[in-house]
Motif scaffolding. Structure first.
Motif, PDB file in Angstrom:
ATOM      1  N   ALA A  18       0.815  -1.332  -0.050  1.00 57.82           N
ATOM      2  CA  ALA A  18       0.127  -0.060  -0.028  1.00 57.82           C
ATOM      3  C   ALA A  18       0.901   1.224   0.014  1.00 57.82           C
ATOM      4  N   ILE A  19       0.008   2.199  -0.434  1.00 61.84           N
ATOM      5  CA  ILE A  19       1.046   3.615  -0.392  1.00 61.84           C
ATOM      6  C   ILE A  19      -0.168   4.546   0.161  1.00 61.84           C
ATOM      7  N   GLY A  20       0.175   5.378   1.006  1.00 62.72           N
ATOM      8  CA  GLY A  20      -0.533   6.384   1.332  1.00 62.72           C
ATOM      9  C   GLY A  20       0.224   7.756   1.963  1.00 62.72           C
ATOM     10  N   GLU A  21      -0.183   8.589   2.761  1.00 63.67           N
ATOM     11  CA  GLU A  21       0.431   9.963   2.899  1.00 63.67           C
ATOM     12  C   GLU A  21       1.703  10.072   3.561  1.00 63.67           C
ATOM     13  N   VAL A  22       2.009  11.437   3.828  1.00 60.94           N
ATOM     14  CA  VAL A  22       3.365  11.854   4.393  1.00 60.94           C
ATOM     15  C   VAL A  22       4.626  11.165   4.044  1.00 60.94           C
ATOM     16  N   GLY A  23       4.868  11.116   2.791  1.00 62.04           N
ATOM     17  CA  GLY A  23       6.051  10.547   2.018  1.00 62.04           C
ATOM     18  C   GLY A  23       6.065  10.880   0.728  1.00 62.04           C
ATOM     19  N   GLY A  24       7.184  10.785   0.137  1.00 65.33           N
ATOM     20  CA  GLY A  24       7.262  11.236  -1.397  1.00 65.33           C
ATOM     21  C   GLY A  24       7.637  12.758  -1.445  1.00 65.33           C
ATOM     22  N   PHE A  25       7.929  13.522  -0.574  1.00 61.41           N
ATOM     23  CA  PHE A  25       8.124  14.918  -0.620  1.00 61.41           C
ATOM     24  C   PHE A  25       9.342  15.486  -0.682  1.00 61.41           C
ATOM     25  N   SER A  26       9.757  16.530  -1.321  1.00 57.26           N
ATOM     26  CA  SER A  26      11.116  16.803  -1.647  1.00 57.26           C
ATOM     27  C   SER A  26      12.001  17.486  -0.689  1.00 57.26           C
ATOM     28  N   PHE A  27      13.170  17.350  -0.553  1.00 55.91           N
ATOM     29  CA  PHE A  27      13.901  18.153   0.112  1.00 55.91           C
ATOM     30  C   PHE A  27      15.103  18.559  -0.616  1.00 55.91           C
ATOM     31  N   PHE A  66       3.653   1.932   2.864  1.00 55.02           N
ATOM     32  CA  PHE A  66       4.867   2.981   2.542  1.00 55.02           C
ATOM     33  C   PHE A  66       4.060   4.291   2.584  1.00 55.02           C
ATOM     34  N   GLY A  67       4.382   5.408   2.850  1.00 56.64           N
ATOM     35  CA  GLY A  67       4.056   6.737   2.663  1.00 56.64           C
ATOM     36  C   GLY A  67       4.703   7.307   1.297  1.00 56.64           C
ATOM     37  N   PHE A  68       3.705   7.466   0.431  1.00 55.57           N
ATOM     38  CA  PHE A  68       4.355   8.067  -0.915  1.00 55.57           C
ATOM     39  C   PHE A  68       3.260   8.898  -1.428  1.00 55.57           C
ATOM     40  N   ALA A  69       3.288  10.118  -1.369  1.00 55.60           N
ATOM     41  CA  ALA A  69       2.257  11.111  -1.779  1.00 55.60           C
ATOM     42  C   ALA A  69       3.223  12.059  -2.270  1.00 55.60           C
ATOM     43  N   PRO A  70       3.606  11.882  -3.445  1.00 54.63           N
ATOM     44  CA  PRO A  70       4.907  12.656  -4.156  1.00 54.63           C
ATOM     45  C   PRO A  70       4.459  14.164  -4.585  1.00 54.63           C
ATOM     46  N   LEU A  71       5.614  15.034  -3.959  1.00 52.87           N
ATOM     47  CA  LEU A  71       5.264  16.249  -4.175  1.00 52.87           C
ATOM     48  C   LEU A  71       6.684  17.102  -4.406  1.00 52.87           C
ATOM     49  N   GLN A  72       6.882  17.964  -5.293  1.00 51.34           N
ATOM     50  CA  GLN A  72       8.213  18.682  -5.454  1.00 51.34           C
ATOM     51  C   GLN A  72       7.705  19.898  -4.965  1.00 51.34           C
ATOM     52  N   LEU A  73       8.707  20.188  -3.699  1.00 54.19           N
ATOM     53  CA  LEU A  73       8.629  21.447  -3.315  1.00 54.19           C
ATOM     54  C   LEU A  73       9.472  22.447  -3.132  1.00 54.19           C
ATOM     55  N   PRO A  74       9.214  23.612  -3.095  1.00 54.66           N
ATOM     56  CA  PRO A  74      10.026  24.617  -3.190  1.00 54.66           C
ATOM     57  C   PRO A  74      11.026  24.823  -1.802  1.00 54.66           C
TER      58      PRO A  74
END
Length: 443
Positions: free
Chosen positions: A179-188, A400-408
């Motif tokens: 499964a994939i869900g929230e709070v993951g996949g965001f950029s640093f 897994f937490g994977f909600a992909p976002l590319q962030l400034p």
């Protein structure tokens, strides 16, 4: 003459922003007492969007108004284990007077969609809807079956959402192994040549506790050496000031090693001040994964200024690391002392989770991210909070937490969760839809 909007094919990337705004405008505030106004309305909205593209979604209500929506997409190879993509539609409450833009307006300003739930987690709900609708309109089946779950009540522990479905409708998740869900996949963003994407592979366990002390009631003008409020406040003060020992789990060790390599400098978990100073906007999120914790959040005692009450209570948000639950409770008992009892009937406990950062699903994440961002590199991390993954783990599903976002780089992403002026970049949403679509191709 350019092709008109009426004939051009609508893609998931085209739809995702409007879907996110629509969801934000449905007030799904979860007060924890069944008084929230909109979970049923959100479930019906999601079901309508899925039915428009040929799915047969089910709306399941655990209590009046507490509704979740579930649907299944047939894959190219139904013999393969299925994938679950889950999100919650409820949000924590928001006071409009504190916000720059109304929290339930879904307004676009400064390149972002503003509103309660913009990052937690109507952004991922919108990305999932947008991608699924695009794929079904264009006849693109996923490689394997996908179960979609849009859930109620996550913000209050999931009792009326994921927990209800796992306990009462496990057949909906038949054959699901990942499964994939929230709070993951965001950029640093590390530098112009490297952007890390944090994939959640672990999360702390939770223990929301009601602590109670009994004392001797009496007149406020009299000397009283058995004052329940005094005893409780001293215990809560000890707990709130306690420095929990650093405990480096497998996931956190892997995260720090990956980040050390990316930054070209050693990150020492035993030297917290120096380590966190190097992590910028994710410092809060990472710092909370190095220790157990217990934060006093509410106090309740007395009914009149000149009456010493016979009982005083406090609420505490306790979180423990994977593998350290026994230590957490032993430390808790020692710190609080023998006079404080935990009201088990009015407490809520959920386990910690941890999985390895490997396998074909992780490979699919890496491939999808790099296809849209050539300087992307996915790394594992631990979430200091909890998600509905805890419930799905009971069905043997690897989450897994994977909600992909590319962030400034300048956006305080961690501060967006449950914060004032929550918002998500418009381009981040579109990026996420593209990545999620590619991920499904390879899942």
């Amino acid at each position: 003459m350019s092709e008109s909007n009426t004939t051009r094919k609508v893609t998931g990337e085209d739809e995702v922003v409007d879907l996110c705004r629509d969801l934000i405008r449905i007030d799904t505030s979860n007060y924890g007492d069944h008084s929230g106004p909109g979970e049923r309305k959100a479930a019906e909205y999601v079901a309508e969007k899925l039915a428009e593209v040929g799915l047969d979604p089910q709306i399941l209500e655990s209590h009046q108004g507490r509704a979740s929506t579930v649907a299944r997409i047939e894959g190219e190879d139904p013999s393969r284990p299925a994938l679950l993509i889950h999100g919650h539609t409820d949000v924590v409450p928001a006071n409009a007077a504190d916000w720059t833009h109304d929290p339930f307006s879904g307004e676009i300003a400064d390149g972002c969609v503003w509103g309660r739930g913009a990052v937690d987690m109507k952004d991922m709900d919108a990305m999932t809807l947008a991608v699924v609708r695009d794929r079904l309109r264009s006849g693109r089946k996923p490689p394997r079956d996908i179960v979609l779950a849009f859930l109620a009540d996550e913000e209050a522990g999931g009792t009326y959402g994921a927990r209800h479905l796992v306990d009462n409708h496990p057949d909906l998740f038949e054959g699901v192994t990942e499964a994939i869900g929230e709070v993951g996949g965001f950029s640093f963003t590390v530098n112009e040549n490297l952007r890390l994407y944090l994939v959640e592979t672990a999360q702390k366990g939770m223990n929301w506790m009601r602590l109670t002390v009994d004392g001797t009631a009496g007149h406020g003008s009299m000397t009283n050496k058995d004052n329940a409020i005094t005893e409780l406040c001293e215990a809560v003060g000890r707990l709130g000031r306690y420095e929990w020992p650093v405990r480096v789990t497998k996931t956190v060790r892997s995260f720090l090693d990956e980040l050390s390599d990316a930054l070209g400098t050693e990150l020492d978990p035993e030297n917290m001040d120096e380590t966190l100073a190097k992590l910028g906007g994710i410092a809060k999120m990472v710092g909370a994964t190095l220790r157990n914790s217990a934060a006093p959040t509410m106090l309740d005692a007395g009914y009149k200024v000149n009456v010493i009450p016979g009982q005083a209570s406090a609420h505490v948000d306790g979180r423990f690391l994977p593998g350290y639950e026994e230590e957490f409770h032993a430390d808790l008992a020692r710190i609080l002392g023998p006079r404080v009892r935990i009201d088990e009937e009015r407490s809520h406990r959920d386990k910690a989770l941890e999985t390895d950062f490997d396998g074909k699903l992780v490979d699919a994440m890496q491939v999808a991210l790099r296809a849209e961002d050539p300087i992307a590199r996915a790394i594992p991390y631990m979430l200091s909070g909890g998600t509905d993954a805890k419930h799905f783990d009971d069905l043997g599903i690897r989450c897994f937490g994977f909600a992909p976002l590319q962030l400034p780089p300048e956006l305080d992403f961690a501060g967006m969760f449950h914060g004032v002026d929550e918002r998500v970049p418009v381009e981040g949403l579109r990026f996420g839809a593209r990545v999620l679509d590619r991920f499904i191709d390879h899942c």
